[in-house]
Design a protein around this motif. Structure first.
Motif, mmCIF file in Angstrom:
data_model
loop_
_atom_site.group_PDB
_atom_site.id
_atom_site.type_symbol
_atom_site.label_atom_id
_atom_site.label_comp_id
_atom_site.label_asym_id
_atom_site.label_seq_id
_atom_site.Cartn_x
_atom_site.Cartn_y
_atom_site.Cartn_z
ATOM 1 N N LEU A 92 0.830 -1.203 0.000
ATOM 2 C CA LEU A 92 0.000 0.000 0.000
ATOM 3 C C LEU A 92 0.866 1.254 0.000
ATOM 4 O O LEU A 92 0.630 2.205 -0.759
ATOM 5 C CB LEU A 92 -0.880 -0.042 1.257
ATOM 6 N N LEU A 93 1.909 1.244 0.838
ATOM 7 C CA LEU A 93 2.789 2.416 0.898
ATOM 8 C C LEU A 93 3.493 2.616 -0.440
ATOM 9 O O LEU A 93 3.637 3.732 -0.928
ATOM 10 C CB LEU A 93 3.827 2.248 2.020
ATOM 11 N N ARG A 96 1.184 4.081 -3.189
ATOM 12 C CA ARG A 96 0.976 5.519 -2.970
ATOM 13 C C ARG A 96 2.167 6.297 -3.525
ATOM 14 O O ARG A 96 2.000 7.301 -4.219
ATOM 15 C CB ARG A 96 0.823 5.798 -1.465
ATOM 16 N N ARG A 106 -10.413 12.134 3.037
ATOM 17 C CA ARG A 106 -11.279 11.285 3.855
ATOM 18 C C ARG A 106 -12.463 12.094 4.359
ATOM 19 O O ARG A 106 -12.356 12.841 5.324
ATOM 20 C CB ARG A 106 -10.486 10.691 5.017
ATOM 21 N N TYR A 141 6.224 8.314 7.643
ATOM 22 C CA TYR A 141 6.072 7.063 6.904
ATOM 23 C C TYR A 141 7.201 6.818 5.913
ATOM 24 O O TYR A 141 7.447 5.680 5.530
ATOM 25 C CB TYR A 141 4.749 7.075 6.121
ATOM 26 N N ASP A 248 -3.377 9.894 9.726
ATOM 27 C CA ASP A 248 -3.716 8.483 9.937
ATOM 28 C C ASP A 248 -4.490 8.321 11.238
ATOM 29 O O ASP A 248 -5.556 7.694 11.282
ATOM 30 C CB ASP A 248 -2.433 7.650 9.973
HETATM 31 C C1 IPM Z 1 -4.568 3.753 6.408
HETATM 32 C C2 IPM Z 1 -3.923 2.545 7.008
HETATM 33 C C3 IPM Z 1 -2.513 2.415 6.434
HETATM 34 C C4 IPM Z 1 -1.758 3.657 6.849
HETATM 35 C C5 IPM Z 1 -1.760 1.143 6.841
HETATM 36 C C6 IPM Z 1 -2.535 -0.096 6.503
HETATM 37 C C7 IPM Z 1 -0.385 1.109 6.244
HETATM 38 O O1 IPM Z 1 -3.920 2.601 8.389
HETATM 39 O O2 IPM Z 1 -4.693 3.829 5.176
HETATM 40 O O3 IPM Z 1 -4.959 4.629 7.164
HETATM 41 O O4 IPM Z 1 -1.226 3.711 7.963
HETATM 42 O O5 IPM Z 1 -1.673 4.593 6.050
#
Ligand code: IPM
Ligand code: MG
Length: 359
Positions: A92-93, A96, A106, A141, A248
């Protein structure tokens, strides 16, 4: 309109909810005369199992040649070993970063019909309508991090929050532009009383606001007091912009305002290229495969996809209206009712959304 949409179902309940998102998008396509071409690719734990890599190159290539991406969720206990050489979240990271998705939108909106599902008091949450802009490709991050062995046998670990002027400028600008189309208020959240990176945020934001958005109401709030204000006066916020880590944490907290994590979509956008859309609830391994997951966050994420990546505002609104009407008719998934109350499954509630869409 003809569009390529990449599906990344991922782990846990991801595949179940993405499937429902696709049913809704297909129904929109036939109702409005569009053609969506879907292709499915690997990310997360399932990608580790099948290829050894949480984000195989074939997935990156497919995403880069698409207009938009609909993602389910990644992760689960199976891949939780802290000593594992890779983790689902790394996928996921990486996506992005690879796609330059620096802005994570959000929306936190309460649904009138669900006010009593929230653990918070109705009179506090009623009318809440916040749009968070979480910076997504910088900060803690992605800054330098490491782990070293000390001579005395201890380990020493560090993670660093790093931001540049332009990284702050672009997200603050995007958030301010959104505020202009909403209620003209921007709140910037930082920890400038302690962190150097936050002091950069504070200076850069103040300048952008003064030079480019003088008409906006602008305030700065420290992240610890923001955690409190979100619960005591959520209706006083319109657009909120903050760094990766603070965003987050605050958005998970804010997700309790509307009652269920199962209702909240998100969009990750860059300055060009495809956007990535996902429910914020995660992979919920405890209920995976049971057919009871709430698909509405993914369905609402599909609406954001139509709006932000395909420019199909009417189509997006028709999904949002359908979801509201399903809730108004009293239909609920298990996460939205008290324990033991009757509820609908993942497919059944989507059936109602589809009926409302063609009605
Ligand atoms: C989010 C999740 C992710 C994040 C994780 C799953 C890496 O918590 O999308 O908020 O921390 O960005
Ligand atoms: Mg999170």
């Amino acid at each position: 309109m003809q569009s390529k949409i990449v599906l990344l179902p991922g782990d846990g309940i991801g595949p179940e909810v993405v499937q429902q998102g696709v049913r809704v998008l297909q129904s929109i396509a036939s109702k409005f005369g569009h053609h969506f071409e879907f292709s499915e690719h690997l990310i997360g734990g399932i990608a580790i199992d099948e290829t050894g890599d949480a984000l195989p190159n074939s997935t990156i290539v497919a995403c880069k040649s698409s207009e938009a991406i609909l993602l389910g969720a990644v992760g689960g206990p199976k891949w939780d070993d802290p000593n594992a050489k890779t983790r689902p979240e790394a996928g996921l990271l990486k996506i992005r970063k690879e796609l330059g998705l620096f802005a994570n939108l959000r929306p936190i909106v309460t649904f009138a019909e669900l006010l009593d599902s929230s653990p918070l008091k109705r009179e506090i949450i009623e009318g809440t309508d916040i749009l968070f802009f979480r910076e997504l490709t910088g900060g803690l991050y992605f800054g330098p991090s490491g782990l070293e062995e000390l001579p005395d046998g201890q380990q020493r670990a560090f993670s660093t929050a790093v931001y540049t002027t332009s990284e702050v400028e672009r997200i603050v600008r995007m958030a301010a532009q959104a505020a202009l189309k909403r209620r003209n208020k921007l709140t910037m959240v930082d920890k400038a009383n302690v962190l150097e990176a936050s002091r950069l945020w504070r200076r850069v934001s103040a300048r952008i606001m003064k030079e480019e958005f003088p008409a906006l109401e602008y305030e700065v709030v420290l992240v610890d007091s923001m955690a409190m204000h979100l619960l005591s006066r959520p209706t006083s916020f319109d657009v909120v912009v903050t760094s990766n880590m603070f965003g987050d944490i605050l958005t998970d907290e804010a997700s309790m305002l509307p009652g269920s994590l199962g209702m909240l979509p998100s969009a990750s956008l860059g300055s060009s290229g495809p956007g990535l859309y996902e429910p914020i609830h995660g992979s919920a391994p405890d209920i995976a495969g049971k057919g009871i997951a709430n698909p509405l966050a993914t369905i609402l994420a599909a609406a954001m996809l139509l709006r932000h990546s395909l420019g199909l505002e009417n189509e997006a609104v028709s999904i949002e209206t359908a979801v509201r009407s399903v809730l108004a008719a009293g239909h609920r998934t298990a996460d939205l009712v008290r324990r033991g109350q009757p509820s609908l499954g993942t497919i059944e509630i989507t059936d109602h959304v589809l009926k409302a869409l063609v009605a």
